[in-house]
Design a protein around this motif. Sequence first.
Motif, mmCIF file in Angstrom:
data_model
loop_
_atom_site.group_PDB
_atom_site.id
_atom_site.type_symbol
_atom_site.label_atom_id
_atom_site.label_comp_id
_atom_site.label_asym_id
_atom_site.label_seq_id
_atom_site.Cartn_x
_atom_site.Cartn_y
_atom_site.Cartn_z
ATOM 1 N N LEU A 1 0.852 -1.181 0.000
ATOM 2 C CA LEU A 1 0.000 0.000 0.000
ATOM 3 C C LEU A 1 0.890 1.234 0.000
ATOM 4 N N PHE A 2 0.463 2.273 -0.715
ATOM 5 C CA PHE A 2 1.218 3.520 -0.787
ATOM 6 C C PHE A 2 0.218 4.660 -0.732
ATOM 7 N N ASP A 3 0.377 5.556 0.234
ATOM 8 C CA ASP A 3 -0.578 6.650 0.391
ATOM 9 C C ASP A 3 -0.047 7.984 -0.131
ATOM 10 N N GLY A 4 1.041 7.938 -0.886
ATOM 11 C CA GLY A 4 1.650 9.158 -1.402
ATOM 12 C C GLY A 4 2.825 9.623 -0.567
ATOM 13 N N ALA A 5 2.936 9.086 0.642
ATOM 14 C CA ALA A 5 4.035 9.462 1.529
ATOM 15 C C ALA A 5 4.652 8.266 2.249
ATOM 16 N N ARG A 6 3.892 7.193 2.409
ATOM 17 C CA ARG A 6 4.361 6.043 3.178
ATOM 18 C C ARG A 6 4.013 4.740 2.479
ATOM 19 N N PHE A 7 4.836 3.738 2.742
ATOM 20 C CA PHE A 7 4.578 2.382 2.267
ATOM 21 C C PHE A 7 4.175 1.513 3.450
ATOM 22 N N LEU A 8 3.296 0.579 3.180
ATOM 23 C CA LEU A 8 2.988 -0.510 4.092
ATOM 24 C C LEU A 8 2.991 -1.755 3.225
ATOM 25 N N GLN A 9 3.804 -2.729 3.600
ATOM 26 C CA GLN A 9 3.909 -3.921 2.766
ATOM 27 C C GLN A 9 3.875 -5.175 3.622
ATOM 28 N N TYR A 10 3.228 -6.196 3.060
ATOM 29 C CA TYR A 10 3.175 -7.531 3.647
ATOM 30 C C TYR A 10 3.647 -8.494 2.575
ATOM 31 N N VAL A 11 4.610 -9.342 2.909
ATOM 32 C CA VAL A 11 5.088 -10.361 1.973
ATOM 33 C C VAL A 11 5.144 -11.702 2.701
ATOM 34 N N GLU A 12 4.901 -12.779 1.941
ATOM 35 C CA GLU A 12 5.003 -14.113 2.516
ATOM 36 C C GLU A 12 5.526 -15.068 1.468
ATOM 37 N N GLY A 13 6.184 -16.110 1.947
ATOM 38 C CA GLY A 13 6.730 -17.113 1.055
ATOM 39 C C GLY A 13 7.789 -17.926 1.766
ATOM 40 N N PRO A 14 8.535 -18.718 1.009
ATOM 41 C CA PRO A 14 9.608 -19.512 1.615
ATOM 42 C C PRO A 14 10.699 -18.586 2.164
ATOM 43 N N ASN A 15 11.364 -19.049 3.206
ATOM 44 C CA ASN A 15 12.352 -18.216 3.877
ATOM 45 C C ASN A 15 13.390 -17.625 2.930
ATOM 46 N N ASP A 16 13.938 -18.422 1.996
ATOM 47 C CA ASP A 16 14.968 -17.889 1.095
ATOM 48 C C ASP A 16 14.395 -16.805 0.177
ATOM 49 N N GLY A 17 13.156 -16.960 -0.267
ATOM 50 C CA GLY A 17 12.522 -15.935 -1.085
ATOM 51 C C GLY A 17 12.294 -14.655 -0.305
ATOM 52 N N ILE A 18 11.866 -14.797 0.943
ATOM 53 C CA ILE A 18 11.647 -13.623 1.801
ATOM 54 C C ILE A 18 12.965 -12.929 2.108
ATOM 55 N N GLU A 19 14.005 -13.695 2.372
ATOM 56 C CA GLU A 19 15.321 -13.084 2.623
ATOM 57 C C GLU A 19 15.747 -12.217 1.430
ATOM 58 N N GLY A 20 15.555 -12.734 0.220
ATOM 59 C CA GLY A 20 15.894 -11.964 -0.978
ATOM 60 C C GLY A 20 15.051 -10.715 -1.102
ATOM 61 N N ALA A 21 13.747 -10.843 -0.867
ATOM 62 C CA ALA A 21 12.843 -9.690 -0.973
ATOM 63 C C ALA A 21 13.193 -8.635 0.072
ATOM 64 N N ILE A 22 13.388 -9.037 1.300
ATOM 65 C CA ILE A 22 13.707 -8.084 2.364
ATOM 66 C C ILE A 22 15.070 -7.439 2.111
ATOM 67 N N GLY A 23 16.014 -8.188 1.586
ATOM 68 C CA GLY A 23 17.315 -7.603 1.243
ATOM 69 C C GLY A 23 17.182 -6.493 0.212
ATOM 70 N N ARG A 24 16.366 -6.730 -0.818
ATOM 71 C CA ARG A 24 16.137 -5.693 -1.834
ATOM 72 C C ARG A 24 15.400 -4.494 -1.243
ATOM 73 N N ILE A 25 14.426 -4.768 -0.390
ATOM 74 C CA ILE A 25 13.655 -3.691 0.247
ATOM 75 C C ILE A 25 14.570 -2.832 1.111
ATOM 76 N N ARG A 26 15.388 -3.466 1.935
ATOM 77 C CA ARG A 26 16.298 -2.712 2.819
ATOM 78 C C ARG A 26 17.324 -1.895 2.027
ATOM 79 N N ALA A 27 17.741 -2.388 0.870
ATOM 80 C CA ALA A 27 18.758 -1.702 0.071
ATOM 81 C C ALA A 27 18.191 -0.569 -0.782
ATOM 82 N N SER A 28 16.891 -0.474 -0.869
ATOM 83 C CA SER A 28 16.258 0.510 -1.748
ATOM 84 C C SER A 28 16.431 1.941 -1.235
ATOM 85 N N ASP A 29 16.720 2.848 -2.166
ATOM 86 C CA ASP A 29 16.801 4.274 -1.852
ATOM 87 C C ASP A 29 15.441 4.960 -1.993
ATOM 88 N N ASP A 30 14.409 4.203 -2.310
ATOM 89 C CA ASP A 30 13.079 4.769 -2.533
ATOM 90 C C ASP A 30 12.323 5.055 -1.242
#
Length: 80
Positions: A41-70
């Motif tokens: 979800l994006f309200d124009g100023a903030r993100f709220l995100q929920y992700v689920e899946g296998p641990n290795d997939g989540i690790e990859g997703a969270i790594g990309r999320i944490r590295a994002s400059d957005d």
Amino acid sequence: MLRAVAYRSVADPGIDSTRLDQIVRGAQRFNRLGGVTGAMLFDGARFLQYVEGPNDGIEGAIGRIRASDDHTNLHVLGNR
């Protein structure tokens, strides 16, 4: 084992609809490869995100999320 993570963050003030589309397309591509599903979800100023899946997939997703400059001030709300 299924893992789920929810977080909130503050969007970069310069983010526009073009960049938001790029973020969504990139996440869809990488998440599909990792077996990850979720919602963002994006309200124009903030993100709220929920992700689920296998641990290795989540690790990859969270790594990309944490590295994002957005966004900044990422706060994990749940990680199970």
